[in-house]
Design a protein around this motif. Structure first.
Motif, PDB file in Angstrom:
ATOM      1  N   ILE A  84      19.628  24.691  33.218  1.00 30.56           N
ATOM      2  CA  ILE A  84      19.741  23.633  34.232  1.00 30.56           C
ATOM      3  C   ILE A  84      19.579  22.313  33.487  1.00 30.56           C
ATOM      4  CG2 ILE A  84      18.877  22.720  36.406  1.00 30.56           C
ATOM      5  CD1 ILE A  84      19.856  25.583  36.661  1.00 30.56           C
ATOM      6  N   ASP A  85      20.678  21.637  33.215  1.00 31.54           N
ATOM      7  CA  ASP A  85      20.660  20.448  32.355  1.00 31.54           C
ATOM      8  C   ASP A  85      21.117  19.212  33.137  1.00 31.54           C
ATOM      9  OD1 ASP A  85      20.794  18.530  30.393  1.00 31.54           O
ATOM     10  OD2 ASP A  85      21.995  19.723  29.002  1.00 31.54           O
ATOM     11  N   VAL A 136      15.217  24.035  31.522  1.00 28.84           N
ATOM     12  CA  VAL A 136      15.299  23.099  32.646  1.00 28.84           C
ATOM     13  C   VAL A 136      15.032  21.702  32.101  1.00 28.84           C
ATOM     14  CG1 VAL A 136      14.389  22.416  34.894  1.00 28.84           C
ATOM     15  CG2 VAL A 136      14.505  24.845  34.290  1.00 28.84           C
ATOM     16  N   LYS A 137      15.995  20.816  32.260  1.00 23.01           N
ATOM     17  CA  LYS A 137      15.874  19.466  31.710  1.00 23.01           C
ATOM     18  C   LYS A 137      16.337  18.442  32.748  1.00 23.01           C
ATOM     19  CE  LYS A 137      17.397  18.989  27.523  1.00 23.01           C
ATOM     20  NZ  LYS A 137      18.347  18.847  26.384  1.00 23.01           N
ATOM     21  N   GLU A 175      19.785  17.171  37.991  1.00 29.42           N
ATOM     22  CA  GLU A 175      20.172  18.428  38.637  1.00 29.42           C
ATOM     23  C   GLU A 175      19.178  18.763  39.751  1.00 29.42           C
ATOM     24  OE1 GLU A 175      22.561  20.637  38.454  1.00 29.42           O
ATOM     25  OE2 GLU A 175      23.753  19.815  36.811  1.00 29.42           O
ATOM     26  N   ILE A 206      10.638  30.074  37.349  1.00 29.79           N
ATOM     27  CA  ILE A 206      11.542  29.780  36.237  1.00 29.79           C
ATOM     28  C   ILE A 206      11.536  31.002  35.317  1.00 29.79           C
ATOM     29  CG2 ILE A 206      12.152  28.141  34.426  1.00 29.79           C
ATOM     30  CD1 ILE A 206      11.901  26.898  37.269  1.00 29.79           C
ATOM     31  N   ILE A 242      13.525  20.995  41.103  1.00 32.71           N
ATOM     32  CA  ILE A 242      13.670  22.374  41.570  1.00 32.71           C
ATOM     33  C   ILE A 242      12.896  22.519  42.882  1.00 32.71           C
ATOM     34  CG2 ILE A 242      13.407  24.801  40.978  1.00 32.71           C
ATOM     35  CD1 ILE A 242      15.261  23.156  39.087  1.00 32.71           C
ATOM     36  N   SER A 268      10.984  17.182  34.327  1.00 33.69           N
ATOM     37  CA  SER A 268      11.438  17.803  35.576  1.00 33.69           C
ATOM     38  C   SER A 268      10.336  17.860  36.620  1.00 33.69           C
ATOM     39  CB  SER A 268      11.970  19.218  35.305  1.00 33.69           C
ATOM     40  OG  SER A 268      13.136  19.164  34.502  1.00 33.69           O
ATOM     41  N   ALA A 321      15.457  17.699  35.985  1.00 29.02           N
ATOM     42  CA  ALA A 321      15.872  18.383  37.212  1.00 29.02           C
ATOM     43  C   ALA A 321      14.773  18.325  38.262  1.00 29.02           C
ATOM     44  CB  ALA A 321      16.224  19.840  36.910  1.00 29.02           C
ATOM     45  N   VAL A 337      10.703  23.661  30.005  1.00 31.14           N
ATOM     46  CA  VAL A 337      10.838  22.733  31.130  1.00 31.14           C
ATOM     47  C   VAL A 337      10.458  21.339  30.639  1.00 31.14           C
ATOM     48  CG1 VAL A 337      10.010  22.104  33.427  1.00 31.14           C
ATOM     49  CG2 VAL A 337      10.312  24.521  32.833  1.00 31.14           C
ATOM     50  N   ILE A 358       9.027  20.475  39.488  1.00 28.88           N
ATOM     51  CA  ILE A 358       9.138  21.855  39.986  1.00 28.88           C
ATOM     52  C   ILE A 358       8.242  21.975  41.220  1.00 28.88           C
ATOM     53  CG2 ILE A 358       9.090  24.279  39.353  1.00 28.88           C
ATOM     54  CD1 ILE A 358      10.777  22.583  37.444  1.00 28.88           C
ATOM     55  N   ILE A 370      15.089  30.742  39.429  1.00 31.41           N
ATOM     56  CA  ILE A 370      16.098  30.623  38.370  1.00 31.41           C
ATOM     57  C   ILE A 370      15.991  31.865  37.492  1.00 31.41           C
ATOM     58  CG2 ILE A 370      16.950  29.239  36.451  1.00 31.41           C
ATOM     59  CD1 ILE A 370      15.570  26.816  37.687  1.00 31.41           C
TER      60      ILE A 370
END
Length: 380
Positions: free
Chosen positions: A358-359, A341-342, A365, A335, A346, A327, A344, A324, A329, A352
Motif C-alpha cells: 500500500i504505497d 504500508v507507506k 492511500e 497488517i 487504514i 501512516s 496511508a 509501516v 492505522i 491487508i
C-alpha cells in the motif's frame, strides 16, 4: 431550569471528501490521533470551559457517534445539572424534521434549548481539531455587549477565498461577511463557532421560517440578517492550533503533526485534557523482532514488524516482516506478514493480506472501514 449557556454541536455532516472513511459513519466520529474521535476535541472544550449542557445534533449515519457519546459520562457531562443529549431528526404532526442547514438544525431543536432556558447559545462544529476556551469567548461577548460573536482565525491571504471571511472595523465589529470571496478584503476566516443571545436568535429564526424558510444556514442567511438589521456583531480572534480535517490530505497531515511532542495542540497538557470514550484493551506488545520509532502505539496493539512515524489505534496487529511508515492505522486493523504500508490511512477493522503493498507516495492511500485487500475469505 435556568442555564446561562447551552452548547449545540452540529455533528450531522457526511464528510463526502473523506470518501471511504465516512461511508458508515458521520465525519465527527472518524478516529483521530490513536485514541480519539474528531468530536472529542469539541466535547472536551465544552467540559474544560465549564459548559455542562450540550446538545449534539446528528443526522448522517449516527450510530457510531451515538454509541461513542452515550450520556456524556466520558466528558463529565452526566451530572445532576449537566448532560449531553443526542438530537436527531424526527417526525411530528407537521411532517418530517430533516435538517436542511446549520440554522435549520437549531430551529428544529428549539424545544430542547427552551427547556434549559439559556441566556446564550454556543454553536459549534463537531469536525475540527483544536483546543479553545469558550468561557473566554463568552466573557468577551458580554464585555462587548454583542448580540452575536463569531470566532475567527487569520489564514494566509492565498487561502482566504476558501473560507467565509469577516471584514471588521478598528473595534473588531463585523461590518461585512463574504462567503468564499474571489478577492478577499481581509484574512479573518470564520471558524463556524458562534455565540448568540438566545432570545434574539430565537426571534429571528421564528420570524424567518414563518415567512419563507430562508434562514436555513448561519453563514448564508443568519449572519447577513444580523448585519442588515444593525445588530452588534463582534469578531473574536483565536490564535491557537485549529485544523479542518475535512479531506484525506488534511486528516493525514493533522495525524502526522500529532506525532510531534512539541506541537501547538499540546495533548499532554494536564490542565486542558482531551477526553474520550475508550474500550479496555491489554497493554500493547512489541515482539523481539518488532520495533516502533517516533510513533503513537495504543493499547491492545501487537507489533511484530517495523513501525516508523505512524499512529496506531487500539487493537492493531502488525505481523512479522511488515513495514509501516508515515501512516495512520485505525482500530482493529490487521497488517499481514511482509506487507508494506507507506503514507496511508487504514480504516477500522480493515485487513491487508500477506505481501501486499500500500504505497501512498504520490497520493495518500486509503482503505475503508472493514475493507479487505489480498485476503481470501477463509484466510481471515
Amino acid at each position: 431550569m435556568k442555564t446561562e449557556t447551552v452548547a449545540m454541536i452540529l455533528a450531522g455532516g457526511q464528510g463526502t471528501r473523506l470518501g471511504k472513511l465516512t461511508k458508515n459513519m458521520a465525519k465527527p466520529a472518524v478516529p483521530f490521533g490513536g485514541r480519539y474521535r474528531i468530536i472529542d476535541f469539541t466535547l472536551s472544550n465544552c467540559a474544560n470551559s465549564g459548559i455542562n449542557n450540550v446538545g449534539v445534533v446528528t443526522q448522517y449515519q449516527p450510530l457510531e457517534l451515538n454509541a461513542h457519546i452515550g450520556n456524556g459520562a466520558s466528558w463529565g457531562l452526566d451530572g445532576i445539572d449537566s448532560g449531553a443529549t443526542i438530537l436527531q431528526p424526527y417526525s411530528s404532526s407537521e411532517g418530517s424534521k430533516w435538517f436542511e442547514g446549520t440554522a435549520h438544525a437549531i430551529y428544529q431543536n428549539m424545544e430542547y434549548i427552551d427547556q434549559l432556558d439559556p441566556q446564550y447559545v454556543l454553536i459549534l462544529s463537531g469536525d475540527h481539531i483544536y483546543k479553545m476556551d469558550y468561557e473566554a469567548m463568552l466573557e468577551n461577548h458580554k464585555e462587548k455587549r454583542a448580540s452575536l460573536s463569531v470566532a475567527v482565525i487569520e489564514v494566509p491571504f492565498k487561502d482566504a477565498s476558501r473560507f467565509g471571511i469577516m471584514n471588521t472595523d478598528e473595534n473588531g465589529r463585523i461590518i461585512e461577511f463574504e462567503e468564499k470571496p474571489e478577492n478577499p478584503k481581509s484574512n479573518l476566516a470564520s471558524m463556524g463557532i458562534y455565540i448568540f443571545n438566545w432570545g434574539r436568535l430565537r426571534s429571528i429564526l421564528r420570524t424567518g421560517f414563518a415567512k419563507d424558510s430562508t434562514m436555513s444556514d448561519f453563514g448564508k442567511h443568519v449572519i447577513p440578517a444580523y448585519l442588515d438589521s444593525g445588530e452588534n456583531v463582534i469578531a473574536y480572534r483565536f490564535d491557537g492550533y485549529w485544523k479542518d480535517v475535512g479531506t484525506i490530505e488534511s486528516l493525514w497531515e493533522a495525524n502526522m503533526e500529532f506525532l510531534d511532542p512539541e506541537m501547538e495542540l499540546d495533548i499532554r497538557d494536564k490542565g486542558w485534557r482531551v477526553y474520550s470514550k475508550n474500550h479496555i484493551s491489554p497493554p500493547h506488545f512489541i515482539t523481539e523482532m518488532g520495533s516502533a520509532k517516533d510513533s503513537l502505539i495504543s493499547d491492545g496493539c501487537y507489533v511484530a514488524g517495523d513501525v516508523k512515524h505512524s499512529v496506531l489505534s487500539d487493537d492493531v496487529q502488525i505481523k512479522d516482516g511488515a513495514s509501516v511508515s508515515d501512516s495512520v492505522i485505525m482500530s482493529g486493523a490487521t497488517i499481514g506478514k511482509n506487507v508494506i504500508v507507506k503514507r496511508a490511512i487504514i480504516g477500522e477493522n480493515a485487513i491487508i493480506g500477506d505481501n501486499a503493498v500500500i504505497d501512498g507516495t504520490d497520493e495518500i492511500e486509503v482503505l475503508g472501514y472493514n475493507e479487505v485487500i489480498g485476503v481470501t475469505m477463509d484466510e481471515d
